[in-house]
Write a protein that holds these residues in place. Structure first.
Motif, PDB file in Angstrom:
ATOM      1  N   ASN A  25       0.800  -1.214   0.000  1.00 41.75           N
ATOM      2  CA  ASN A  25       0.000   0.000   0.000  1.00 41.75           C
ATOM      3  C   ASN A  25       0.839   1.274   0.000  1.00 41.75           C
ATOM      4  O   ASN A  25       0.525   2.230  -0.697  1.00 41.75           O
ATOM      5  CB  ASN A  25      -0.930   0.028   1.226  1.00 41.75           C
ATOM      6  N   CYS A  26       1.860   1.296   0.836  1.00 39.72           N
ATOM      7  CA  CYS A  26       2.582   2.550   1.046  1.00 39.72           C
ATOM      8  C   CYS A  26       4.048   2.284   1.326  1.00 39.72           C
ATOM      9  O   CYS A  26       4.431   1.188   1.741  1.00 39.72           O
ATOM     10  CB  CYS A  26       1.989   3.317   2.238  1.00 39.72           C
ATOM     11  N   PHE A  27       4.849   3.327   1.129  1.00 42.13           N
ATOM     12  CA  PHE A  27       6.286   3.260   1.353  1.00 42.13           C
ATOM     13  C   PHE A  27       6.742   4.518   2.079  1.00 42.13           C
ATOM     14  O   PHE A  27       6.168   5.592   1.905  1.00 42.13           O
ATOM     15  CB  PHE A  27       7.041   3.191   0.021  1.00 42.13           C
ATOM     16  N   VAL A  28       7.784   4.362   2.899  1.00 43.56           N
ATOM     17  CA  VAL A  28       8.556   5.533   3.319  1.00 43.56           C
ATOM     18  C   VAL A  28       9.756   5.589   2.395  1.00 43.56           C
ATOM     19  O   VAL A  28      10.440   4.588   2.171  1.00 43.56           O
ATOM     20  CB  VAL A  28       8.980   5.442   4.796  1.00 43.56           C
ATOM     21  N   MET A  29       9.980   6.751   1.816  1.00 41.91           N
ATOM     22  CA  MET A  29      11.010   6.878   0.796  1.00 41.91           C
ATOM     23  C   MET A  29      12.378   7.121   1.425  1.00 41.91           C
ATOM     24  O   MET A  29      12.507   7.268   2.636  1.00 41.91           O
ATOM     25  CB  MET A  29      10.635   7.994  -0.169  1.00 41.91           C
ATOM     26  N   GLY A  30      13.388   7.170   0.577  1.00 46.28           N
ATOM     27  CA  GLY A  30      14.748   7.331   1.055  1.00 46.28           C
ATOM     28  C   GLY A  30      15.010   8.703   1.639  1.00 46.28           C
ATOM     29  O   GLY A  30      14.238   9.650   1.462  1.00 46.28           O
ATOM     30  N   THR A  31      16.122   8.808   2.364  1.00 45.51           N
ATOM     31  CA  THR A  31      16.535  10.079   2.937  1.00 45.51           C
ATOM     32  C   THR A  31      16.806  11.089   1.808  1.00 45.51           C
ATOM     33  O   THR A  31      17.503  10.779   0.845  1.00 45.51           O
ATOM     34  CB  THR A  31      17.818   9.891   3.766  1.00 45.51           C
TER      35      THR A  31
END
Length: 605
Positions: free
Chosen positions: A86-92
Motif C-alpha cells: 500500500n505505502c512506502f517511506v522513501m529514502g533520505t
C-alpha cells in the motif's frame, strides 16, 4: 444467489472500480468470488503445497473474514505491473538540488505503481540559509513539499485511486513554525498529511517551560559557529548543529495545538518512543511513517497490510448470548500472516531499494476492522470500560497468534535476514511477549520482523458492506458517501452501517441497536483510551482519528496530545470540523481544489 448480489450498491461500486480485474474491455473477475480465488491462487503459488494453501487462503477471504490491503486485492494474480504494497517511506532526501529531484523522481515512480509515500523533510536546510556550493539562498523544506504535492496531483489526476503522502519535520528544525502553519491555506499541500516529529527532550522542555533550540547540521562549517550535538536524519551518529534561534517550548507546543484545533493538522509522532520500541532498533532508524501513520518505517520500508473483520466472528449477535469466536480469530490470524508473508515474494516493487528492504525485514501489519460494529453486535457501547477490555482481548489474541504463526513459518522457511536473535529478544516489545513465544523465537527465529498494525481500512471496509473502519467508532448510522469511479469522477451513495443494517433486518423496523453510538458522541478522551488500550499489543502503530466536536473548547482540547504522550501512544491525529477540512466546497471551489487527504475519504488502500 450470485455472490455479487450480496454486495450493497456502494460495495459493488468499490469492487468494480478498484479491485475487479479487467484488461481493457475483458473482465476476468465475474463476481467477487473470482477476486478471492485470484488472490488466493496467486499468493498460494509461493508455497510448495499450493493447492492446500489456496483453499485456506480462499476460506480466509470468503465473506470478507480477512481483508488484505487494497493493493493486494487490486494487483495479486493480475498481469498489471503494480506493487502489492500500500505505502512506502522513501529514502533520505539529500540536501542538494540533485538529491531533492532524485527523491521526487522516486516518489513519482512509486505513486505511479499505486503506492502512497512518506517523506521526512528534516534533512533540507532552513529557508534563508546560503547554499555555499552555488551561492544561492535555500527556500526551505515547505517550499519543496509543494513540488511533491504537484507531482502527486499530476500522477493521480485520473483513475479510481487518490494520492496520499505523509510529510514529517523534526520539532527542532528551524522551519518548524512554517511547517506547522503550512496547511492553513486550503490551496496548499492538499495531498499531504503532515506530522511533527516530537522528541522526548521536547516534551520535557514543554513540561518544564524551557527554551527550545531550533537547529540544523553545521556541516563543513561546524568549526565556525557554536554548535550543539544532535541526532539527525541521514547521519549514523550525533552531529554538530548550528542553533538558529531559541523559542519557548510551550509556545511552540501551543502553536501545534492551535493549528490542529483550527485546521486538523499537524499530527504528532513521538519519534523517540517509535524508535525505542522498534523491533529492529538495533539496525535501523525511523523518521517517518506511511501516509496514515500506522506503520513507522525506515528509508525504503513498505506497508504490507491486512485486517481481520471482527463482525464475521460475532456469535449470536444482538442476543444475551452474543460473544466473539476468539479461536476463530486466532486461526484466521495465523492464515493471514502466511498470506501476507507470501505477498513479499509475489509483489513487484517500484524501486530495487524497496524490494531489498522488504525482503530483509519481511514486515507485515496485521490488524482488525469492524471493531465498533462488533461491539454493537455484542451489545457493548464503544468507549465503555467493557469495550476497552474486549478490544484488548481481541488484539492480544491477534498478536500472539500472529507471532506464533511467524515462528512456525520461520521453522519451515527460515527467519527474516536482519534477524539477530539476542538483540531481537532484547527489544522492548518482544520482552513483553509470552514466554512460550519467546522460547519459539530462540529455537526457530521468526519470519517477520513486525507483525501488527491498525490501518484505517477506508475503502476495503466499504467493500465489506460498510463495516466500521479499523479501530474507529461508527461514523453514523446512515450517511452519504462520495467514492471515486474508474473514470475519475465521484459518485454519491447513501450507506447504512453494517451492524445497524443487520439490527434493522432482525427487528424489521428503523430502530437503532441499543449499544449504538457514533463518532460524534464518543468523547475525545474515550477515543484516546481505546487507542491506548491496544497499543501495548501492537508492535507498529495505530491509525486513529480523535474526533472533536466543533464546539469543543480549546482549553480542553489543548491537552489531548499531551494525554496521548502520557498514555504511551506513538502518535496522535485529531479532527475538528473547520473551514479548511470540514467545509462543503462550492462547485467552483470543488473544480479548483483537491479534497484534503485526511477527511472522511482519506485512503491508504
Amino acid at each position: 444467489m450470485d455472490q455479487l448480489n450480496h454486495l450493497s450498491p456502494i460495495a459493488q461500486h468499490v469492487w468494480d472500480a478498484k479491485y475487479r480485474y479487467r484488461r481493457q474491455d475483458v473482465v476476468y473477475d465475474v463476481q467477487i468470488a473470482d477476486t478471492w480465488q485470484r488472490i488466493a491462487a496467486s499468493l498460494a503459488a509461493q508455497e510448495k503445497d499450493s493447492l492446500h494453501w489456496q483453499r485456506h487462503f480462499y476460506d480466509c477471504l470468503q465473506n470478507f473474514k480477512f481483508l488484505p490491503g487494497g493493493r493486494i486485492q487490486a494487483g495479486a494474480g493480475t498481469s498489471h505491473q503494480v506493487t502489492l504494497f500500500n505505502c512506502f517511506v522513501m529514502g533520505t532526501i539529500a540536501d542538494s538540488m540533485e538529491g531533492i529531484f532524485n527523491a521526487l523522481k522516486e516518489g513519482a515512480l512509486t505513486m505511479q505503481q499505486g503506492g502512497g509515500v512518506g517523506y521526512d523533510f528534516s534533512t533540507l536546510r532552513p529557508r534563508g540559509t546560503q547554499a555555499y556550493s552555488v551561492g544561492s539562498i535555500a527556500s526551505g523544506p515547505v517550499s519543496f513539499m509543494r513540488l511533491w504535492d504537484s507531482m502527486c496531483a499530476t500522477i493521480l489526476s485520473t483513475g479510481a485511486r487518490r494520492g496520499a503522502m505523509m510529510g514529517t519535520l523534526r520539532c527542532d528544525h528551524p522551519d518548524i513554525e512554517q511547517f506547522i502553519a503550512a496547511k492553513q491555506d486550503r490551496s496548499q499541500l492538499r495531498h499531504f498529511n503532515i506530522s511533527v516529529l516530537v522528541t522526548d527532550d521536547f516534551m520535557a522542555a514543554v513540561r518544564n517551560d524551557e527554551d527550545w533550540p531550533l537547529v540544523f547540521p553545521a556541516g563543513e562549517h561546524a568549526g565556525e559557529v557554536a554548535v550543539l550535538l544532535r541526532a539527525w536524519p541521514g547521519y549514523a551518529h550525533p552531529v554538530p548543529c548550528k542553533c538558529y534561534k531559541r523559542v519557548r517550548a510551550r509556545a511552540l507546543w501551543e502553536s501545534i495545538m492551535r493549528a490542529t484545533y483550527d485546521y486538523a493538522e499537524p499530527g504528532v509522532l513521538f519519534i523517540d518512543r517509535i524508535n525505542q520500541r522498534n523491533n529492529l532498533y538495533y539496525c535501523e532508524r525511523i523518521n517517518s511513517t506511511n501516509p496514515c501513520g500506522e506503520v513507522p518505517l525506515p528509508p525504503y520500508g513498505a506497508c504490507n497490510l491486512g485486517s481481520i473483520n471482527l463482525t464475521q466472528f460475532v456469535q449470536d449477535p444482538f442476543t444475551e448470548r452474543a460473544q466473539l469466536d476468539m479461536a476463530g480469530i486466532a486461526a484466521i490470524a495465523k492464515t493471514a500472516v502466511r498470506l501476507m508473508d507470501n505477498v513479499i515474494d509475489a509483489s513487484h516493487f517500484p524501486l530495487a531499494s524497496q524490494a531489498e528492504q522488504a525482503h530483509l525485514a519481511r514486515r507485515v501489519g496485521l490488524g482488525v476492522t469492524g471493531l465498533a460494529d462488533a461491539l454493537m453486535m455484542l451489545n457493548i457501547r464503544y468507549g465503555s470500560k467493557q469495550s476497552l477490555q474486549i478490544a484488548q482481548a481481541v488484539m492480544q489474541t491477534v498478536c500472539h497468534a500472529a507471532y506464533q504463526a511467524s515462528i512456525d513459518i520461520a521453522q519451515e522457511k527460515g527467519p527474516f535476514p536482519l534477524f539477530e536473535r539476542d538483540k531481537y529478544l532484547a527489544g522492548a516489545f518482544i520482552r513483553n511477549l509470552p514466554q512460550t513465544i519467546r522460547e519459539g523465537i530462540v529455537r526457530y527465529g521468526i519470519r517477520n520482523s513486525h507483525l501488527t498494525a491498525i490501518a484505517p481500512t477506508g475503502t476495503i471496509s466499504l467493500l465489506a458492506n460498510n463495516v466500521s473502519s479499523g479501530l474507529e467508532p461508527v461514523f453514523d448510522s446512515v450517511y452519504t458517501r462520495r467514492v471515486l469511479g474508474r473514470d475519475g469522477d465521484y459518485s454519491e451513495y447513501q450507506v447504512t452501517d453494517y451492524a445497524v443494517a443487520a439490527w434493522r433486518k432482525r427487528q424489521g423496523d428503523e430502530s437503532l441497536p441499543p449499544a449504538f453510538v457514533n463518532a460524534h458522541h464518543v468523547s475525545p478522551t474515550d477515543h484516546l483510551q481505546m487507542q491506548a488500550a491496544i497499543q501495548p499489543l501492537v508492535d507498529q502503530a495505530i491509525s486513529k482519528t480523535i474526533n472533536v466536536p466543533e464546539a469543543y473548547a480549546f482549553d480542553a482540547f489543548r491537552d489531548l496530545y499531551q494525554q496521548a504522550y502520557d498514555l504511551g501512544l506513538k502518535g496522535c491525529t485529531t479532527f475538528r470540523p473547520n473551514p479548511v477540512t470540514g467545509a462543503v466546497l462550492s462547485k467552483v471551489e470543488e473544480a479548483q481544489l483537491t479534497p484534503h487527504c485526511c477527511n472522511l475519504e482519506r485512503e491508504a488502500d
